[in-house]
Write an enzyme that holds these catalytic residues in place. Structure first.
Site, PDB file in Angstrom:
ATOM      1  N   ASP A   8       0.864  -1.187   0.000  1.00  0.00           N
ATOM      2  CA  ASP A   8       0.000   0.000   0.000  1.00  0.00           C
ATOM      3  C   ASP A   8       0.897   1.233   0.000  1.00  0.00           C
ATOM      4  O   ASP A   8       2.074   1.156   0.355  1.00  0.00           O
ATOM      5  CB  ASP A   8      -0.918   0.024   1.235  1.00  0.00           C
ATOM      6  CG  ASP A   8      -1.868   1.226   1.220  1.00  0.00           C
ATOM      7  OD1 ASP A   8      -2.482   1.491   0.167  1.00  0.00           O
ATOM      8  OD2 ASP A   8      -1.964   1.932   2.242  1.00  0.00           O
ATOM      9  N   SER A   9       0.298   2.373  -0.353  1.00  0.00           N
ATOM     10  CA  SER A   9       1.057   3.625  -0.301  1.00  0.00           C
ATOM     11  C   SER A   9       1.448   3.961   1.139  1.00  0.00           C
ATOM     12  O   SER A   9       2.391   4.729   1.347  1.00  0.00           O
ATOM     13  CB  SER A   9       0.203   4.756  -0.875  1.00  0.00           C
ATOM     14  OG  SER A   9      -0.985   4.875  -0.119  1.00  0.00           O
ATOM     15  N   CYS A  71      -4.241  -1.447  -2.216  1.00  0.00           N
ATOM     16  CA  CYS A  71      -4.418  -0.010  -2.410  1.00  0.00           C
ATOM     17  C   CYS A  71      -5.277   0.157  -3.653  1.00  0.00           C
ATOM     18  O   CYS A  71      -4.926  -0.354  -4.730  1.00  0.00           O
ATOM     19  CB  CYS A  71      -3.041   0.617  -2.609  1.00  0.00           C
ATOM     20  SG  CYS A  71      -3.075   2.359  -3.067  1.00  0.00           S
ATOM     21  N   GLU A 156      -3.407   9.408   7.617  1.00  0.00           N
ATOM     22  CA  GLU A 156      -1.931   9.318   7.680  1.00  0.00           C
ATOM     23  C   GLU A 156      -1.372  10.228   8.784  1.00  0.00           C
ATOM     24  O   GLU A 156      -0.304   9.985   9.303  1.00  0.00           O
ATOM     25  CB  GLU A 156      -1.308   9.684   6.330  1.00  0.00           C
ATOM     26  CG  GLU A 156      -1.476   8.632   5.243  1.00  0.00           C
ATOM     27  CD  GLU A 156      -0.523   7.425   5.365  1.00  0.00           C
ATOM     28  OE1 GLU A 156       0.663   7.615   5.666  1.00  0.00           O
ATOM     29  OE2 GLU A 156      -0.992   6.292   5.179  1.00  0.00           O
ATOM     30  N   CYS A 190     -11.179   2.848  -0.592  1.00  0.00           N
ATOM     31  CA  CYS A 190      -9.813   3.216  -0.230  1.00  0.00           C
ATOM     32  C   CYS A 190      -9.495   2.490   1.065  1.00  0.00           C
ATOM     33  O   CYS A 190     -10.301   2.521   2.004  1.00  0.00           O
ATOM     34  CB  CYS A 190      -9.694   4.725  -0.026  1.00  0.00           C
ATOM     35  SG  CYS A 190      -8.089   5.215   0.635  1.00  0.00           S
ATOM     36  N   THR A 191      -8.351   1.848   1.107  1.00  0.00           N
ATOM     37  CA  THR A 191      -8.055   0.989   2.261  1.00  0.00           C
ATOM     38  C   THR A 191      -7.779   1.778   3.545  1.00  0.00           C
ATOM     39  O   THR A 191      -7.739   1.199   4.626  1.00  0.00           O
ATOM     40  CB  THR A 191      -6.859   0.071   1.950  1.00  0.00           C
ATOM     41  OG1 THR A 191      -5.743   0.872   1.537  1.00  0.00           O
ATOM     42  CG2 THR A 191      -7.201  -0.908   0.843  1.00  0.00           C
ATOM     43  N   HIS A 192      -7.604   3.088   3.416  1.00  0.00           N
ATOM     44  CA  HIS A 192      -7.433   3.913   4.621  1.00  0.00           C
ATOM     45  C   HIS A 192      -8.771   4.164   5.335  1.00  0.00           C
ATOM     46  O   HIS A 192      -8.792   4.488   6.516  1.00  0.00           O
ATOM     47  CB  HIS A 192      -6.848   5.275   4.254  1.00  0.00           C
ATOM     48  CG  HIS A 192      -5.378   5.274   4.002  1.00  0.00           C
ATOM     49  ND1 HIS A 192      -4.797   4.615   2.956  1.00  0.00           N
ATOM     50  CD2 HIS A 192      -4.360   5.860   4.686  1.00  0.00           C
ATOM     51  CE1 HIS A 192      -3.489   4.816   2.982  1.00  0.00           C
ATOM     52  NE2 HIS A 192      -3.199   5.564   4.024  1.00  0.00           N
TER      53      HIS A 192
HETATM   54  N1  DGL Z   1      -4.962   3.361   0.539  1.00  0.00           N
HETATM   55  C1  DGL Z   1      -4.979   3.818  -0.792  1.00  0.00           C
HETATM   56  C2  DGL Z   1      -6.204   3.361  -1.546  1.00  0.00           C
HETATM   57  O1  DGL Z   1      -6.800   2.349  -1.203  1.00  0.00           O
HETATM   58  C3  DGL Z   1      -4.835   5.302  -1.055  1.00  0.00           C
HETATM   59  C4  DGL Z   1      -3.966   6.067  -0.237  1.00  0.00           C
HETATM   60  C5  DGL Z   1      -3.263   7.181  -0.930  1.00  0.00           C
HETATM   61  O2  DGL Z   1      -3.879   8.123  -1.433  1.00  0.00           O
HETATM   62  O3  DGL Z   1      -2.061   7.057  -0.917  1.00  0.00           O
HETATM   63  O4  DGL Z   1      -6.577   3.984  -2.515  1.00  0.00           O
END
Ligand code: DGL
Length: 273
Positions: A8-9, A71, A156, A190-192
């Site tokens: 992931d990022s 991600c 984050e 989005c995984t966040h």
């Molecule tokens: N967690 C990432 C996703 O599922 C995005 C996070 C980012 O923008 O870096 O899209």
């Protein structure tokens, strides 16, 4: 060691790792978060592709036969090119899987009005990957996207429980429901975003269902491994997890313990590119 690579990022992929480990605890895992270069969601197609390919190559070098792009932004912008163009040249026997397809697959069973909302990074929404994948599988479903550029930075920066998070979550959810009031199901694309779940539930009408992806991605990986015994046999089963980050490891350790509910996380720093 032949672990499953999870990329992931930043921290978001930990919400996917958590569900995968819960369902498939026997495997070894190698998690890589590109925290130094997160967020990816506002970056161009070319940059997300370049960064993701660097990460995938590193996870391959470190022994992963299979890498999950945990991600959505990387799955939307880099997965297809990596699968079709790069993989045959750099590692034809290895595999890279994304997380949008498994989420799109499950949605058909969940919506009654056939109106779905997707909240995601601007990059994922702009790519229209959810619209395209859902249209292929469930052509009767109408998909409306809402880009949420502030949600990943809130997570984050450990601000996911703050009044600032209330402000931006309320703003984006009400935008989405104004665009299509018939939406009965919202995908957290989005995984966040599972970290913002309390806020999202607070600002969403009760009759609208919220769908985090982790469970569906885990189920789909289990199914993939059953259908691909040649890959399953390559994976080592020592039930370990190692963590890599491109940022300072102590801040990763602190945040990862919140994301994973595990205070024993020790991360190692690497550089990519
Ligand atoms: N967690 C990432 C996703 O599922 C995005 C996070 C980012 O923008 O870096 O899209």
């Amino acid at each position: 060691m032949a672990p499953i690579g999870i990329f992931d990022s930043g921290y978001g992929g930990l919400t996917i790792l958590r569900q995968i480990r819960h369902l498939l605890p026997q495997y070894d895992y190698l998690y890589l978060g590109d925290n130094a270069r997160a967020p990816y969601g506002t970056r161009s197609f070319e940059i997300v592709y370049e960064f993701t390919l660097q990460a995938v190559k590193r996870l391959f070098e470190m022994g992963c036969p299979l890498v999950i792009l945990a991600c959505n932004t990387a799955s939307a912008k880099a997965l297809r090119t990596i699968q079709q163009r790069d993989l045959p040249q750099i590692a034809p026997e290895k595999r890279v899987l994304g997380i949008i397809r498994p989420t799109a697959e499950c949605i058909g069973k969940l919506s009654e009005t056939r109106h779905i909302g997707v909240v995601a990074t601007p990059g994922t929404i702009r790519s229209c990957t959810y619209n395209l994948e859902i249209a292929k599988l469930h052509p009767d479903i109408i998909v409306t996207g809402e880009p949420c550029p502030m949600w990943v930075p809130l997570v984050e920066n450990d601000e996911y429980d703050s009044p600032g998070a209330d402000y931006f979550v309320e703003k984006n959810i009400s935008n989405l429901l104004r665009k299509d009031p018939e939406i009965d199901t919202i995908i957290l694309g989005c995984t966040h975003y599972p970290l913002l779940l309390d806020k999202i539930l607070k600002h969403t009408p009760q009759e609208v269902r919220i769908i985090p992806q982790g469970q569906y991605v885990a189920d789909s990986l289990q199914d993939y491994l059953l259908r691909h015994p040649e890959m399953e046999k390559k994976l080592t089963k020592g039930a370990t997890t190692q963590f890599l980050t491109t940022e300072e490891p102590s801040s990763f350790t602190e945040s990862a313990s919140i994301f994973l509910g595990d205070s024993t996380v020790k991360a190692k720093r690497i550089t990519l590119g």
